[in-house]
Write an enzyme that holds these catalytic residues in place. Structure first.
Site, mmCIF file in Angstrom:
data_model
loop_
_atom_site.group_PDB
_atom_site.id
_atom_site.type_symbol
_atom_site.label_atom_id
_atom_site.label_comp_id
_atom_site.label_asym_id
_atom_site.label_seq_id
_atom_site.Cartn_x
_atom_site.Cartn_y
_atom_site.Cartn_z
ATOM 1 N N LYS A 81 20.737 39.077 46.239
ATOM 2 C CA LYS A 81 21.382 40.118 45.430
ATOM 3 C C LYS A 81 22.820 39.769 45.032
ATOM 4 C CE LYS A 81 18.743 44.169 46.923
ATOM 5 N NZ LYS A 81 18.860 45.562 47.364
ATOM 6 N N ASP A 118 19.840 50.840 42.947
ATOM 7 C CA ASP A 118 19.698 51.465 44.277
ATOM 8 C C ASP A 118 20.377 52.838 44.337
ATOM 9 O OD1 ASP A 118 18.165 49.498 45.478
ATOM 10 O OD2 ASP A 118 19.909 48.339 46.110
ATOM 11 N N ALA A 148 23.015 48.572 51.543
ATOM 12 C CA ALA A 148 22.473 49.856 51.100
ATOM 13 C C ALA A 148 23.579 50.904 51.032
ATOM 14 C CB ALA A 148 21.374 50.312 52.050
ATOM 15 N N ASN A 168 30.760 53.417 60.671
ATOM 16 C CA ASN A 168 30.005 52.188 60.935
ATOM 17 C C ASN A 168 30.440 51.599 62.265
ATOM 18 O OD1 ASN A 168 28.035 50.311 59.891
ATOM 19 N ND2 ASN A 168 29.712 48.823 59.843
ATOM 20 N N ARG A 169 29.455 51.040 62.974
ATOM 21 C CA ARG A 169 29.744 50.412 64.266
ATOM 22 C C ARG A 169 30.901 49.417 64.128
ATOM 23 N NH1 ARG A 169 25.029 46.744 66.652
ATOM 24 N NH2 ARG A 169 25.357 45.812 64.609
ATOM 25 N N ILE A 237 17.495 56.544 54.879
ATOM 26 C CA ILE A 237 16.893 55.607 53.925
ATOM 27 C C ILE A 237 15.850 54.722 54.602
ATOM 28 C CG2 ILE A 237 18.917 55.706 52.420
ATOM 29 C CD1 ILE A 237 19.332 52.754 53.103
HETATM 30 P P1 ATR Z 1 21.427 46.691 54.521
HETATM 31 O O1 ATR Z 1 21.919 45.652 53.568
HETATM 32 O O2 ATR Z 1 19.967 46.989 54.389
HETATM 33 O O3 ATR Z 1 22.258 47.922 54.501
HETATM 34 P P2 ATR Z 1 22.731 45.411 56.770
HETATM 35 O O4 ATR Z 1 23.739 44.833 55.864
HETATM 36 O O5 ATR Z 1 22.118 44.509 57.809
HETATM 37 O O6 ATR Z 1 21.503 46.016 55.991
HETATM 38 O O7 ATR Z 1 23.350 46.687 57.487
HETATM 39 C C1 ATR Z 1 22.766 47.295 58.576
HETATM 40 C C2 ATR Z 1 23.616 48.486 59.015
HETATM 41 O O8 ATR Z 1 23.062 48.990 60.242
HETATM 42 C C3 ATR Z 1 25.059 48.132 59.307
HETATM 43 O O9 ATR Z 1 25.867 49.218 58.971
HETATM 44 C C4 ATR Z 1 25.025 47.888 60.823
HETATM 45 O O10 ATR Z 1 26.271 48.055 61.456
HETATM 46 P P3 ATR Z 1 27.284 46.791 61.606
HETATM 47 O O11 ATR Z 1 27.971 46.656 60.287
HETATM 48 O O12 ATR Z 1 28.179 47.179 62.709
HETATM 49 O O13 ATR Z 1 26.410 45.612 61.935
HETATM 50 C C5 ATR Z 1 24.077 48.987 61.241
HETATM 51 N N1 ATR Z 1 23.495 48.720 62.567
HETATM 52 C C6 ATR Z 1 22.513 47.845 62.871
HETATM 53 N N2 ATR Z 1 22.232 47.892 64.193
HETATM 54 C C7 ATR Z 1 23.074 48.819 64.750
HETATM 55 C C8 ATR Z 1 23.283 49.322 66.089
HETATM 56 N N3 ATR Z 1 22.572 48.903 67.126
HETATM 57 N N4 ATR Z 1 24.236 50.287 66.247
HETATM 58 C C9 ATR Z 1 24.971 50.737 65.214
HETATM 59 N N5 ATR Z 1 24.810 50.297 63.928
HETATM 60 C C10 ATR Z 1 23.880 49.348 63.699
#
Ligand code: ATR
Length: 294
Positions: A81, A118, A148, A168-169, A237
């Site tokens: 993308k 999206d 996303a 966000n984490r 989502i």
């Molecule tokens: P996408 O492009 O589909 O949004 P991504 O870029 O992998 O996928 O993002 C995944 C999201 O889920 C992120 O916000 C991620 O948080 P981080 O930026 O801290 O990695 C979040 N995420 C995934 N596993 C997590 C967990 N165990 N606890 C909290 N957030 C989590």
């Protein structure tokens, strides 16, 4: 021979066969062929929508040869993308802002126009599932800051959200996202603390989970909903499972909810219209068709 007779006896030119597809790596799991295939059949359109597996190192060359390969356009999925943003000749401003292209139109002259559907899919899904939803009505809380989340937040700001609260984490990722999207629309962006996520739900009109938490095989989302107004729309989502733990808990306390499958279906509509000439509908029959085998 009269003109009338002539027009009656003349055969209409056959409709051209239209080819589109989805470029990804891997691309076997993409549901897009199911969605577009359903619509092609429903509207009796001479065309096809195929999977196009393309390794990252081949992407730039492959997308440039779309016209020669007979394509009217493509969807672009993981991991291409961002590369698509660099590869197209013209980019829609919102896609530029999001930093990702998911839909490409091949123009007559072979040049490529890239956009991102999206955010459109996200908003259309909310409106289809809950008529009263209006992003302008109040703050939105978005969990996550991945690809996303970028599209979701851009769409909310563009649709008039007065405030978007991002949790966000990894806080730096949310801050980067906020920096890129600040100034879009007239709303503000607040980056909160993941550890205190429940505190940001007050006054919200929307809560959306864009993280992978709650997805089949992942851990569930741990979030205290006490502060969330009962009128707030709750959306996930994630669509495998369709009914996530978050949506079940929200329903139990009386909140309206919208599941994540509709975003996938609605985001496909503008591409279909651009390539095949008709804005398709999202129906229960389409949902059932796509859910088969998910
Ligand atoms: P996408 O492009 O589909 O949004 P991504 O870029 O992998 O996928 O993002 C995944 C999201 O889920 C992120 O916000 C991620 O948080 P981080 O930026 O801290 O990695 C979040 N995420 C995934 N596993 C997590 C967990 N165990 N606890 C909290 N957030 C989590």
């Amino acid at each position: 021979m009269s003109n009338t007779l002539k027009s009656v006896s003349a055969k209409a030119a056959p409709a051209p066969f239209l080819r589109a597809g989805v470029m990804g790596w891997p691309v076997d799991h993409s549901l897009s062929p199911k969605v577009h295939g359903f619509w092609l059949q429903q509207y009796d359109i001479e065309g096809e929508y195929v999977r196009i597996p393309v390794a990252p190192q081949d992407f730039a060359q492959k997308i440039k040869s779309l016209k020669a390969d007979g394509f009217v356009g493509v969807n672009v999925t993981v991991p291409h993308k961002q590369a698509a943003l660099r590869a197209v000749d013209e980019i829609h401003p919102l896609a530029q802002r999001i930093g990702a292209v998911n839909t490409v139109v091949v123009r007559e002259d072979g040049s490529l126009f890239g956009f991102n559907t999206d955010g459109f899919g996200f908003l259309e899904n909310l409106k289809a599932g809950f008529n009263a939803f209006d992003a302008g009505n109040g703050p939105a809380v978005v969990l996550g800051a991945g690809g996303a989340a970028r599209a979701v937040i851009a769409a909310l700001l563009d649709a008039g959200a007065p405030e978007v609260r991002i949790l966000n984490r990894t806080k730096e990722r949310a801050e980067d996202l906020a920096k890129d999207l600040r100034g879009l629309g007239s709303g503000s962006i607040l980056v909160g603390d993941w550890e205190r996520r429940g505190d940001y739900l007050q006054d919200a009109v929307l809560l959306t989970n864009t993280t992978t938490l709650g997805m089949h095989g992942r851990r569930s989302l741990d979030l205290d909903l006490t502060a969330l107004p009962q009128s707030a729309l709750v959306n996930d989502i994630v669509y495998v499972p369709l009914q996530t733990d978050l949506l079940a808990r929200a329903q139990d306390r009386g909140n309206p909810t919208v599941d994540g499958l509709g975003m996938l279906l609605h985001q496909a509509r503008p591409g279909f219209e651009a390539w095949f000439g008709r804005l398709p509908e999202v129906t229960d029959a389409l949902r059932a068709h796509v859910l088969k085998g998910v």
